[in-house]
Design an enzyme around this catalytic site. Structure first.
Site, PDB file in Angstrom:
ATOM      1  N   LEU A  46      14.122  -0.753  -4.472  1.00 55.01           N
ATOM      2  CA  LEU A  46      13.010  -1.493  -4.592  1.00 55.01           C
ATOM      3  C   LEU A  46      13.299  -2.604  -5.913  1.00 55.01           C
ATOM      4  O   LEU A  46      12.681  -3.554  -5.557  1.00 55.01           O
ATOM      5  CB  LEU A  46      11.927  -0.322  -5.419  1.00 55.01           C
ATOM      6  N   ALA A  47      14.114  -2.273  -6.593  1.00 51.20           N
ATOM      7  CA  ALA A  47      14.232  -3.343  -7.762  1.00 51.20           C
ATOM      8  C   ALA A  47      15.229  -4.492  -7.135  1.00 51.20           C
ATOM      9  O   ALA A  47      14.579  -5.667  -7.425  1.00 51.20           O
ATOM     10  CB  ALA A  47      15.339  -2.853  -9.119  1.00 51.20           C
ATOM     11  N   ASP A 270       1.252   7.605   2.539  1.00 49.61           N
ATOM     12  CA  ASP A 270       2.359   6.588   2.223  1.00 49.61           C
ATOM     13  C   ASP A 270       1.550   5.150   2.525  1.00 49.61           C
ATOM     14  O   ASP A 270       1.648   4.436   1.892  1.00 49.61           O
ATOM     15  CB  ASP A 270       3.547   6.631   3.340  1.00 49.61           C
ATOM     16  N   HIS A 275      -3.016   1.814   0.312  1.00 49.95           N
ATOM     17  CA  HIS A 275      -2.967   0.551   0.717  1.00 49.95           C
ATOM     18  C   HIS A 275      -4.302   0.167   1.405  1.00 49.95           C
ATOM     19  O   HIS A 275      -5.275  -0.783   1.068  1.00 49.95           O
ATOM     20  CB  HIS A 275      -1.882   0.084   1.762  1.00 49.95           C
ATOM     21  N   ARG A 371     -10.569  -5.702  10.827  1.00 49.63           N
ATOM     22  CA  ARG A 371     -11.392  -6.344  12.013  1.00 49.63           C
ATOM     23  C   ARG A 371     -12.595  -5.906  12.051  1.00 49.63           C
ATOM     24  O   ARG A 371     -13.098  -4.763  11.859  1.00 49.63           O
ATOM     25  CB  ARG A 371     -10.744  -5.869  13.143  1.00 49.63           C
ATOM     26  N   ARG A 395      -5.941 -11.290   9.324  1.00 47.95           N
ATOM     27  CA  ARG A 395      -4.615 -10.867   9.567  1.00 47.95           C
ATOM     28  C   ARG A 395      -3.973 -11.047   8.207  1.00 47.95           C
ATOM     29  O   ARG A 395      -3.733 -12.017   7.687  1.00 47.95           O
ATOM     30  CB  ARG A 395      -3.920 -11.837  10.614  1.00 47.95           C
ATOM     31  N   LEU A 424      -8.583 -20.313  11.055  1.00 41.32           N
ATOM     32  CA  LEU A 424      -8.145 -20.413   9.802  1.00 41.32           C
ATOM     33  C   LEU A 424      -6.292 -19.728   9.946  1.00 41.32           C
ATOM     34  O   LEU A 424      -6.452 -18.719   9.340  1.00 41.32           O
ATOM     35  CB  LEU A 424      -8.677 -20.395   8.673  1.00 41.32           C
ATOM     36  N   TRP A 511      -5.188 -13.092  20.703  1.00 38.42           N
ATOM     37  CA  TRP A 511      -4.943 -14.201  19.608  1.00 38.42           C
ATOM     38  C   TRP A 511      -3.476 -14.862  19.415  1.00 38.42           C
ATOM     39  O   TRP A 511      -2.549 -13.778  19.279  1.00 38.42           O
ATOM     40  CB  TRP A 511      -5.733 -13.699  18.201  1.00 38.42           C
TER      41      TRP A 511
END
Length: 516
Positions: A46-47, A270, A275, A371, A395, A424, A511
Site C-alpha cells: 500500500l505504501a 471490501d 466505498h 446510474r 462514470r 461531459l 456509451w
C-alpha cells in the site's frame, strides 16, 4: 506550505464542529513549524503503490516543496534509507525529464526500523523526527506530525498507543499530531466500535482521519456541485421523478493471490459497506447548510440512519468459479466475490426508490459508476419506451465522465427516435488537465485539517449498523453464494433482482468514451 497554514487557520473551527473545546484551544495555530509525514508500514504494498506515489505527486505540484517538510518511513523490515528509496523509486514515474525531481523527492525520505508494539522503535522514530525539527530551527512544540498507518487494522491499537506515548508532538504551542487510518475499519459493528474506542481513548476525534479513497475521486468530488449548483436537478432529484439508482463497482479480475486475505472480508466488507455506501450518502443526502465538513457529514449520517433493514430477498450473492482453487481459500468458503444489495431509505425524498449497490470480481468489464434512472414519460406519444429511460450516468473510473441518456430524433425524413447522450467526458473536455489521484487529494486535506472527505465515528457506526445483520447471516451460512462464470455479468439472479426492483435495461445502446 504557508498558504496551507493560512487556509487551515481559517477553517480550523468549522472543521472540528462538535469538538468545540478542542477547536478553541487550537484556533491560533500558526502552521509555521516543521511538517513531518510518517508512513508506517513503509515497506508494504500500500505504501509503495499508493502512499509514496501520492506524496511524490504533491511534491511535484509544489505542495511539499518547503524546506521544512520531511518524510519518514517506519516498518519492521531492516533496510537502509537508500534501500527503501530504491524500492519506492520503482513505483514513481520513470520519464527522463522528471528524474531529477524523483531523486530530490527521495532524498526527503528517511527510514527507521522497529516493532509496532514496543517503545524502542518509536523512541528512535521520535529522535529522528526531533533531529529534523531542530535542524530546521523549528520552535519546540510547534511541529506538525502526520502519521499515515499503511498497516492492517489489527495493529492500529498498539501503533496508536506507541505514537501517543513516544512519537507525537507533545506540546500545545501550535503544532499538531494527526493519524490517518485505512479501511477496513473492523469486520462488523462490534469490532468497529471496539477499534474506534481503542483509538478514541488515545486521540481526539479531530485528530483521526479515517480514509476512504473513493471520497477523493474526481467524479465523487463533483457530486455536491452537480446536485446543488444546478437548478436543473434540484426539482428532479426525488421519488417523484427517479425510478431507481444504481451504484456499481465491477472488476474484470479475481483475487489474484489475495484469496486468503479477501476470504476474511468478502466483497460487501471490501467494497459495498464503505466505498459504495459513501457514494450513496452523497447521492441521497439533503443540502447541507454550508460546505463546512461537519455540516456535510451531519447530512450523510442522517441518510445512513434512514436506511431500513435489508431484506434477504433483496440480496443476491455470488462466488466466481475457480475462486476456491486458490490454496489459501478454504474449500468450504461461502465468501461472496459478488453481491447485489438493495437499500431503501425511509424519508420524504426517497420513499419507494430502490438504491441498488452492486459489486463483483472476475466480471466481464471493469468500471465504477453511478446510474440514476428516471421514470417513464407519461403519455408517451412517440412510443419509444423500448429504447430505454432517461438516465444520468456518472462514470467514476475508468475514463471519468458524466453523461445524460436522452431520447432524440434520428436525422432524416422520418420521425424516428433513438437514444443518445449529452456528454461531459473529462478526457476530451479537460485536455491537458491532470486529474489528481484520490490519495493525493486526501493527504493534502489531512495536512490542511479538512475532514470533509473522511469518515466520522458516528458515520462509521451507522454504516456498520446497516450491514452487520446481513454479514452475520452470511457468515453463518444462512445466505449462500451462487456460482457464476468468470468474465460474465455475475449470477443471472442478480439481473432478475434488478428487474424486480424496477430497473429497465437499455438494449442495443453502449456509451463509447470520446477519443481525442
Amino acid at each position: 506550505m504557508a498558504a496551507l497554514g493560512a487556509w487551515h487557520c481559517e477553517k480550523r473551527k468549522a472543521a472540528f464542529g462538535k469538538n468545540e473545546s478542542f477547536a478553541r484551544e487550537n484556533e491560533s495555530v500558526s502552521e509555521t513549524g516543521c511538517l513531518s509525514i510518517i508512513v508506517l508500514g513503509a515497506s508494504g504494498d500500500l505504501a509503495k503503490k499508493k502512499t509514496f506515489p501520492a506524496l511524490f505527486n504533491l511534491y511535484r505540484q509544489g505542495f511539499l516543496q518547503s524546506n521544512d517538510v520531511h518524510i519518514f518511513g517506519y516498518a519492521r523490515t531492516k533496510i537502509s534509507d537508500d534501500e527503501l528509496r530504491e524500492r519506492i523509486r520503482m513505483y514513481l514515474p520513470q520519464e527522463k525529464e522528471i528524474m531529477e525531481q524523483v531523486s530530490n523527492f527521495l532524498q526527503l525520505i528517511k527510514y527507521v526500523s522497529g516493532s509496532y508494539d514496543a517503545p524502542e522503535g518509536f523512541q528512535a522514530l521520535d529522535r529522528a523526527i526531533s533531529e529534523h525539527e531542530v535542524s530546521k530551527n523549528s520552535t519546540e512544540g510547534t511541529s506538525r506530525r502526520l502519521f499515515y498507518l499503511a498497516l492492517p487494522p489489527s495493529v492500529y491499537p498498539p501503533v496508536c498507543k506507541m505514537i501517543k506515548h513516544f512519537s507525537m508532538n507533545k506540546s500545545d504551542l501550535g503544532g499538531w499530531t494527526r493519524i490517518v487510518v485505512e479501511k477496513p475499519f473492523g469486520k462488523d459493528l462490534a469490532s468497529a466500535e471496539e477499534l474506534s474506542s481503542q483509538i478514541g481513548e488515545l486521540f481526539e476525534e479531530p485528530q483521526i482521519y479515517r480514509i476512504d479513497h473513493y471520497l477523493g475521486k474526481e467524479i465523487v468530488q463533483n457530486l455536491l456541485v452537480l446536485r446543488f449548483a444546478n437548478r436543473l436537478f434540484l426539482p428532479l432529484w426525488n421519488r417523484d421523478n427517479i425510478a431507481n439508482i444504481q451504484i456499481v463497482f465491477r472488476e474484470d479480475f479475481g483475487t489474484e493471490g489475495r484469496g486468503g486475505y479477501f476470504d476474511q472480508y468478502g466483497i460487501i466488507r471490501d467494497i459495498i459497506q464503505n466505498h459504495l455506501l459513501q457514494v450513496l450518502c452523497l447521492v441521497a443526502m439533503e443540502k447541507p447548510i454550508s460546505l463546512s465538513p461537519e455540516h456535510i457529514r451531519d447530512e450523510k449520517v442522517k441518510v445512513l440512519q434512514s436506511v431500513v433493514p435489508i431484506k434477504d430477498d433483496e440480496v443476491v450473492l455470488g462466488q466466481y468459479e475457480g475462486y476456491k482453487d486458490d490454496p489459501t481459500v478454504p474449500n468450504s468458503s461461502n465468501t461472496p466475490t459478488f453481491a447485489t444489495v438493495i437499500l431503501r431509505i425511509h424519508n420524504e425524498r426517497w420513499e419507494g426508490v430502490p438504491f441498488i449497490l452492486k459489486a463483483g470480481k472476475a466480471l466481464s468489464s471493469k468500471k465504477a459508476e453511478i446510474r440514476v434512472q428516471f421514470k417513464d414519460v407519461p403519455g408517451d406519444i412517440f412510443r419509444c419506451k423500448k429504447q430505454g429511460r432517461n438516465e444520468i450516468v456518472m462514470r467514476l473510473q475508468p475514463s471519468e465522465a458524466i453523461y445524460m441518456k436522452l431520447t432524440v430524433k434520428q436525422p432524416g425524413l422520418e420521425m424516428s427516435t433513438a437514444q443518445s447522450e449529452l456528454d461531459l467526458s473529462y478526457r476530451q473536455r479537460y485536455q491537458g488537465v491532470v486529474i489528481p489521484e484520490a490519495y493525493e487529494r486526501l493527504i493534502l486535506d489531512t495536512i490542511k485539517g479538512d475532514q470533509q472527505h473522511f469518515v466520522r465515528r458516528d458515520e462509521l457506526k451507522a454504516a456498520w449498523e446497516i450491514f452487520t445483520p446481513l454479514l452475520h447471516r452470511i457468515d453463518k451460512g444462512e445466505l449462500k453464494s451462487l456460482q457464476y462464470k468468470p468474465n460474465s455479468r455475475g449470477p443471472a439472479e442478480a439481473d432478475q433482482l434488478l428487474e424486480s426492483a424496477g430497473y429497465v435495461q437499455t438494449h442495443g445502446y453502449i456509451w463509447i468514451p470520446p477519443t481525442l
